[in-house]
Design an enzyme around this catalytic site. Structure first.
Site, mmCIF file in Angstrom:
data_model
loop_
_atom_site.group_PDB
_atom_site.id
_atom_site.type_symbol
_atom_site.label_atom_id
_atom_site.label_comp_id
_atom_site.label_asym_id
_atom_site.label_seq_id
_atom_site.Cartn_x
_atom_site.Cartn_y
_atom_site.Cartn_z
ATOM 1 N N ASN A 1 0.862 -1.175 0.000
ATOM 2 C CA ASN A 1 0.000 0.000 0.000
ATOM 3 C C ASN A 1 0.902 1.230 0.000
ATOM 4 O OD1 ASN A 1 -1.788 2.053 0.520
ATOM 5 N ND2 ASN A 1 -2.288 1.400 2.600
ATOM 6 N N TRP A 2 1.053 1.800 -1.171
ATOM 7 C CA TRP A 2 1.988 2.936 -1.304
ATOM 8 C C TRP A 2 1.437 4.212 -0.689
ATOM 9 C CZ3 TRP A 2 4.443 2.840 -6.908
ATOM 10 C CH2 TRP A 2 5.009 1.572 -7.134
ATOM 11 N N LYS A 3 0.182 4.231 -0.364
ATOM 12 C CA LYS A 3 -0.480 5.423 0.192
ATOM 13 C C LYS A 3 -0.252 6.625 -0.739
ATOM 14 C CE LYS A 3 -0.147 3.389 4.711
ATOM 15 N NZ LYS A 3 -0.189 3.571 6.138
ATOM 16 N N HIS B 1 -9.641 1.339 4.639
ATOM 17 C CA HIS B 1 -8.395 1.538 5.372
ATOM 18 C C HIS B 1 -8.646 2.514 6.528
ATOM 19 C CE1 HIS B 1 -4.340 2.762 6.358
ATOM 20 N NE2 HIS B 1 -3.930 1.641 5.769
ATOM 21 N N GLU C 1 -7.063 4.933 7.604
ATOM 22 C CA GLU C 1 -6.842 6.347 7.265
ATOM 23 C C GLU C 1 -8.057 6.933 6.550
ATOM 24 O OE1 GLU C 1 -3.087 5.728 5.314
ATOM 25 O OE2 GLU C 1 -2.200 5.226 7.253
ATOM 26 N N GLU D 1 -5.598 -4.637 10.583
ATOM 27 C CA GLU D 1 -4.598 -3.605 10.803
ATOM 28 C C GLU D 1 -4.924 -2.816 12.070
ATOM 29 O OE1 GLU D 1 -2.498 -2.524 6.847
ATOM 30 O OE2 GLU D 1 -4.219 -1.217 7.116
ATOM 31 N N GLY E 1 2.159 2.656 10.705
ATOM 32 C CA GLY E 1 3.084 3.774 10.526
ATOM 33 C C GLY E 1 3.779 4.216 11.807
ATOM 34 N N GLY F 1 2.788 -1.006 4.313
ATOM 35 C CA GLY F 1 2.775 0.412 3.964
ATOM 36 C C GLY F 1 4.184 0.911 3.695
ATOM 37 N N GLY F 2 4.790 1.520 4.710
ATOM 38 C CA GLY F 2 6.095 2.168 4.581
ATOM 39 C C GLY F 2 7.153 1.317 3.876
HETATM 40 P P1 PGA Z 1 2.610 0.624 7.607
HETATM 41 O O1 PGA Z 1 1.170 0.775 6.942
HETATM 42 O O2 PGA Z 1 3.203 -0.672 7.112
HETATM 43 O O3 PGA Z 1 3.379 1.827 7.146
HETATM 44 O O4 PGA Z 1 2.412 0.601 9.102
HETATM 45 C C1 PGA Z 1 0.324 -0.331 6.747
HETATM 46 C C2 PGA Z 1 -0.974 0.125 6.145
HETATM 47 O O5 PGA Z 1 -1.466 1.184 6.527
HETATM 48 O O6 PGA Z 1 -1.559 -0.548 5.270
#
Ligand code: PGA
Length: 254
Positions: free
Chosen positions: A9-11, A94, A96, A164, A170, A231-232
């Site tokens: 997930n590149w966000k 998600h 977010e 999650e 994050g 993510g990261g």
């Molecule tokens: P993260 O994000 O690996 O940066 O904690 C995961 C996600 O939000 O899907």
């Protein structure tokens, strides 16, 4: 045997140029790894170009969100129908999106239904906040989110769920393998009650939240965990490759 899924997930990271560079850095390495489904979820604007770059490989593509209508006067939104031409997966619900864009259980449910109707595979995200975990509400929260998202959904198809915990996203503070395994087992049980044993044994439930090359093996060794939403570490080619490679190694050894 459920085939593990590692989705990046590149966000809201990477311009189109940066996306091309990132995919170019990792697509050959990813292609060499068997036994794991590898999915990249770049921003909308890079879907088309990434699709071209991974053409003919086993790497799959996903979007990070969609709207629930097929088309119409919804300025700025992207419909599942539009995505279906470009990609296979779509991340839905998600934390977010729930937190910053006020997505409710009802909206998530509409998006899941619309994505399935368009032939996309949703990666449905659920997870509790820190205060909810600390007050012992983890199971209530994931149950409510899972049930709301799947309400009225007749056939899950290849839908995957990503557990999650919000406090782990994050933050560098990942859950332990045991914590994640326990909650994912609980989610599988919710699916079992709703959809029966065949579906619950087939559905892939991923862990997400600060997954890195250093802790990936701990998660992938758990019996209930079928992969990761990263993510990261998914926007660093060497790190994402390492996570996918470790997953393949652990599965092969089983
Ligand atoms: P993260 O994000 O690996 O940066 O904690 C995961 C996600 O939000 O899907």
């Amino acid at each position: 045997m459920r085939i593990p899924l590692i989705a990046g997930n590149w966000k809201m990271h990477t311009t189109v140029g940066e996306a091309v560079k990132l995919v170019t850095e990792m697509h050959r390495g990813l292609e060499e790894i068997d036994g794991v489904e590898k999915t990249l979820c770049p921003p909308f604007v890079s879907l088309a170009v990434v699709k071209e770059l991974i053409k003919g490989t086993s790497i799959k593509l996903g979007a990070q969100n969609c709207y629930y209508e097929e088309k119409g006067a919804f300025t700025g939104e992207i419909s599942p129908l539009m995505l279906a031409e470009l990609c296979e997966y779509v991340i839905i619900g998600h934390s977010e999106r729930r937190q910053y864009f006020h997505e409710t259980g009802e909206i998530v449910n509409k998006k899941v239904k619309a994505a399935l109707k368009a032939g996309l595979t949703p990666i449905l995200c659920v997870g509790e906040r820190l205060a909810e975990r600390e007050s012992g509400e983890t199971e209530d929260v994931v149950k409510e989110q899972t049930e709301a998202a799947l309400a009225g959904v007749e056939t899950l198809g290849s839908l995957a769920i990503a557990y999650e915990p919000v406090w782990a996203i994050g933050t560098g503070r990942a859950a332990t393998g045991a914590q994640a395994n326990e909650t994912i087992g609980f989610i599988r049980n919710i699916v079992d009650i709703k959809c029966g044993n065949a579906v619950s044994q087939n559905i892939r439930i991923l862990y997400g939240g600060s997954v890195t090359p250093a802790n990936a093996a701990e998660f992938m060794a758990q019996s209930e965990i079928d992969g990761a939403l990263v993510g990261g570490a998914s926007i660093k080619a060497d790190q994402f490759l390492s996570i996918v490679r470790q997953t393949a190694d652990i599965r092969r050894a089983r």
